[in-house]
Design a protein around this motif. Structure first.
Motif, PDB file in Angstrom:
ATOM      1  N   SER A 173      11.066   3.433   8.212  1.00 47.95           N
ATOM      2  CA  SER A 173      11.882   3.178   9.397  1.00 47.95           C
ATOM      3  C   SER A 173      11.150   3.504  10.697  1.00 47.95           C
ATOM      4  N   MET A 174      10.014   4.130  10.595  1.00 49.68           N
ATOM      5  CA  MET A 174       9.248   4.500  11.774  1.00 49.68           C
ATOM      6  C   MET A 174       8.530   3.280  12.355  1.00 49.68           C
ATOM      7  N   PRO A 175       8.110   3.343  13.632  1.00 50.26           N
ATOM      8  CA  PRO A 175       7.322   2.239  14.212  1.00 50.26           C
ATOM      9  C   PRO A 175       6.069   1.976  13.389  1.00 50.26           C
ATOM     10  N   SER A 176       5.608   0.746  13.427  1.00 48.30           N
ATOM     11  CA  SER A 176       4.490   0.353  12.571  1.00 48.30           C
ATOM     12  C   SER A 176       3.240   1.178  12.837  1.00 48.30           C
ATOM     13  N   TRP A 177       2.970   1.529  14.111  1.00 49.51           N
ATOM     14  CA  TRP A 177       1.740   2.251  14.445  1.00 49.51           C
ATOM     15  C   TRP A 177       1.715   3.664  13.867  1.00 49.51           C
ATOM     16  N   CYS A 178       2.884   4.200  13.480  1.00 51.99           N
ATOM     17  CA  CYS A 178       2.909   5.532  12.861  1.00 51.99           C
ATOM     18  C   CYS A 178       2.168   5.551  11.538  1.00 51.99           C
ATOM     19  N   HIS A 179       2.047   4.392  10.909  1.00 55.85           N
ATOM     20  CA  HIS A 179       1.374   4.293   9.611  1.00 55.85           C
ATOM     21  C   HIS A 179      -0.139   4.123   9.756  1.00 55.85           C
ATOM     22  N   ALA A 180      -0.613   3.851  10.975  1.00 58.54           N
ATOM     23  CA  ALA A 180      -2.022   3.516  11.180  1.00 58.54           C
ATOM     24  C   ALA A 180      -2.893   4.766  11.244  1.00 58.54           C
ATOM     25  N   THR A 181      -4.173   4.568  10.980  1.00 55.60           N
ATOM     26  CA  THR A 181      -5.161   5.630  11.136  1.00 55.60           C
ATOM     27  C   THR A 181      -5.661   5.640  12.578  1.00 55.60           C
ATOM     28  N   PHE A 182      -6.160   6.777  13.001  1.00 59.67           N
ATOM     29  CA  PHE A 182      -6.703   6.909  14.358  1.00 59.67           C
ATOM     30  C   PHE A 182      -7.637   8.112  14.368  1.00 59.67           C
ATOM     31  N   ASP A 183      -8.801   7.954  14.992  1.00 58.04           N
ATOM     32  CA  ASP A 183      -9.770   9.046  14.994  1.00 58.04           C
ATOM     33  C   ASP A 183      -9.847   9.716  16.358  1.00 58.04           C
ATOM     34  N   PRO A 184      -9.420  10.980  16.461  1.00 55.38           N
ATOM     35  CA  PRO A 184      -9.516  11.694  17.743  1.00 55.38           C
ATOM     36  C   PRO A 184     -10.951  12.004  18.138  1.00 55.38           C
ATOM     37  N   GLU A 185     -11.879  11.870  17.191  1.00 51.56           N
ATOM     38  CA  GLU A 185     -13.305  12.043  17.490  1.00 51.56           C
ATOM     39  C   GLU A 185     -14.007  10.694  17.486  1.00 51.56           C
ATOM     40  N   GLY A 186     -13.345   9.681  18.043  1.00 53.76           N
ATOM     41  CA  GLY A 186     -13.877   8.322  18.022  1.00 53.76           C
ATOM     42  C   GLY A 186     -14.986   8.078  19.028  1.00 53.76           C
ATOM     43  N   ILE A 187     -15.362   6.803  19.168  1.00 52.68           N
ATOM     44  CA  ILE A 187     -16.525   6.420  19.965  1.00 52.68           C
ATOM     45  C   ILE A 187     -16.278   6.619  21.461  1.00 52.68           C
ATOM     46  N   VAL A 188     -15.182   6.079  21.969  1.00 50.50           N
ATOM     47  CA  VAL A 188     -14.919   6.138  23.408  1.00 50.50           C
ATOM     48  C   VAL A 188     -14.730   7.579  23.873  1.00 50.50           C
ATOM     49  N   SER A 189     -13.946   8.339  23.129  1.00 54.67           N
ATOM     50  CA  SER A 189     -13.694   9.728  23.525  1.00 54.67           C
ATOM     51  C   SER A 189     -14.947  10.590  23.432  1.00 54.67           C
ATOM     52  N   SER A 190     -15.944  10.139  22.666  1.00 52.95           N
ATOM     53  CA  SER A 190     -17.198  10.897  22.568  1.00 52.95           C
ATOM     54  C   SER A 190     -17.993  10.843  23.867  1.00 52.95           C
ATOM     55  N   LEU A 191     -17.719   9.856  24.711  1.00 53.43           N
ATOM     56  CA  LEU A 191     -18.432   9.746  25.987  1.00 53.43           C
ATOM     57  C   LEU A 191     -18.104  10.934  26.886  1.00 53.43           C
TER      58      LEU A 191
END
Length: 374
Positions: free
Chosen positions: A220-238
């Motif tokens: 029942s949650m929004p679809s994006w709640c099921h997605a993966t996401f990396d807090p140490e990703g490429i953009v944030s590494s800048l």
């Protein structure tokens, strides 16, 4: 880090903020990156062989990066599943040590190849203008990517025991800083692959996801709640790397000023300036966000690192409270070993080996059952 990772499940107020805002845990990574920069300035006070120094930097960076993949890439399965092994198609490429490695190599190469050309005692900014330029450049690229890229609608599938479920996320926006439609996540999905990102993103603790940072999320949650996401990703590494460059400047002050007053004065001025700019950016609409590592977050946490550094310097170097800090000093000298023992669960396995009558009656299982899975 150890405190917030293990006690955060018991005391949510010190755990990572679900998205915007900062809590105690959100200062840990910036402090790591900050002190990396300080250390680099001390180690590279005098560089006679730039090529040799660069090779050492690259080798150390690769060691940290590879070790990070081993520890946080999915090879180890946690305290409730003390097994190992990872599918190469789902290995996580980024993580804590990988981010530290990125911050280290950027700060170290700046110090090796962009040193102070002409020392002017009261012009630290001009003395290291090239290093500040790199920091501003990284911040500008981060800001441009975060606000300038268009994010289209996107789909992803989640494998379950009953089969795969396909979810669709409606975006079609530019400059969105929410968890569903930010460009940082889009870049990671395109370059790293959605199967190689962090599987338990902190935004699952948001009320929209019903605070369900678990292996499964309600349908029942929004679809994006099921997605993966990396807090140490490429953009944030800048901007994470920019934090290490800021730490580098604090190290320069430590090395070049010999008196306590001069060091504390310059550290204080720099910290307050960073804090003022960071809070101003937050006020005008750029939120403090660790997962995206926004510029406002970078400046505020770097200022907090500088203020903490000043306080410790005051207590240890001026008032001589070093004996009272011996535990922190010991942890600092052995930080990587402690990190490996905790992250790999070797320390946890050791503690689990002591039980009362039945192997299930151990302190680790009691804590997990009583607090973490409550």
């Amino acid at each position: 880090m150890i405190l917030v990772d293990y006690a955060g499940s018991v005391f949510p107020s010190i755990a990572h903020s679900p998205w915007n805002g900062v809590r105690l845990a959100d200062f840990v990574m910036p402090f790591f990156l900050f002190v990396v920069g300080v250390s680099v300035a001390i180690v590279n006070k005098i560089v006679l062989d730039r090529t040799g120094a660069t090779m050492k930097v690259v080798i150390r960076t690769l060691k940290l990066f590879i070790l990070g993949i081993f520890l946080q890439g999915g090879y180890l399965h946690g305290i409730t599943g003390l097994t190992y092994g990872v599918d190469i198609e789902r290995i996580r490429w980024m993580g804590i040590l990988q981010r530290i490695a990125v911050g280290y190599i950027v700060a170290a190469l700046c110090e090796v190849w962009l040193p102070c050309q002409e020392m002017k005692r009261f012009a630290l900014f001009r003395n290291y203008i090239c290093q500040w330029f790199i920091m501003f450049l990284l911040s500008a690229i981060h800001c441009g990517l975060l606000y300038g890229l268009y994010v289209p609608d996107w789909q992803f599938s989640v494998s379950q025991s009953t089969g795969s479920t396909i979810y669709e996320v409606k975006c079609s926006v530019r400059g969105d800083l929410g968890p569903a439609c930010n460009s940082a996540g889009m870049i990671d999905r395109y370059i790293l692959g959605i199967d190689h990102l962090y599987t338990k993103p902190v935004y699952r603790n948001m009320k929209e996801c019903n605070g369900s940072n678990r292996d499964t999320v309600s349908e029942s949650m929004p679809s994006w709640c099921h997605a993966t996401f990396d807090p140490e990703g490429i953009v944030s590494s800048l901007t994470a790397a920019a934090t290490s460059i800021i730490g580098l400047q604090y190290g320069h002050i430590l090395v070049q000023f010999q008196d306590h007053k001069g060091r504390l004065y310059n550290w204080s001025i720099l910290s307050l300036s960073l804090l003022a700019v960071g809070l101003f950016l937050d006020f005008v609409g750029m939120p403090l966000n660790k997962s995206l590592y926004t510029i406002s977050y970078m400046l505020v946490t770097s200022a907090a690192g500088g203020i903490t550094f000043c306080l410790l310097y005051l207590l240890v170097d001026i008032y001589g409270w070093r004996r009272l800090m011996f535990v922190l000093e010991w942890m600092g000298k052995h930080s990587l070993s402690i990190f490996i023992l905790i992250t790999s669960n070797i320390a946890v396995i050791f503690i689990q080996g002591f039980y009362w009558r039945d192997p299930q009656n151990n302190i680790i299982r009691w804590i997990v059952t009583r607090f973490v899975q409550k």
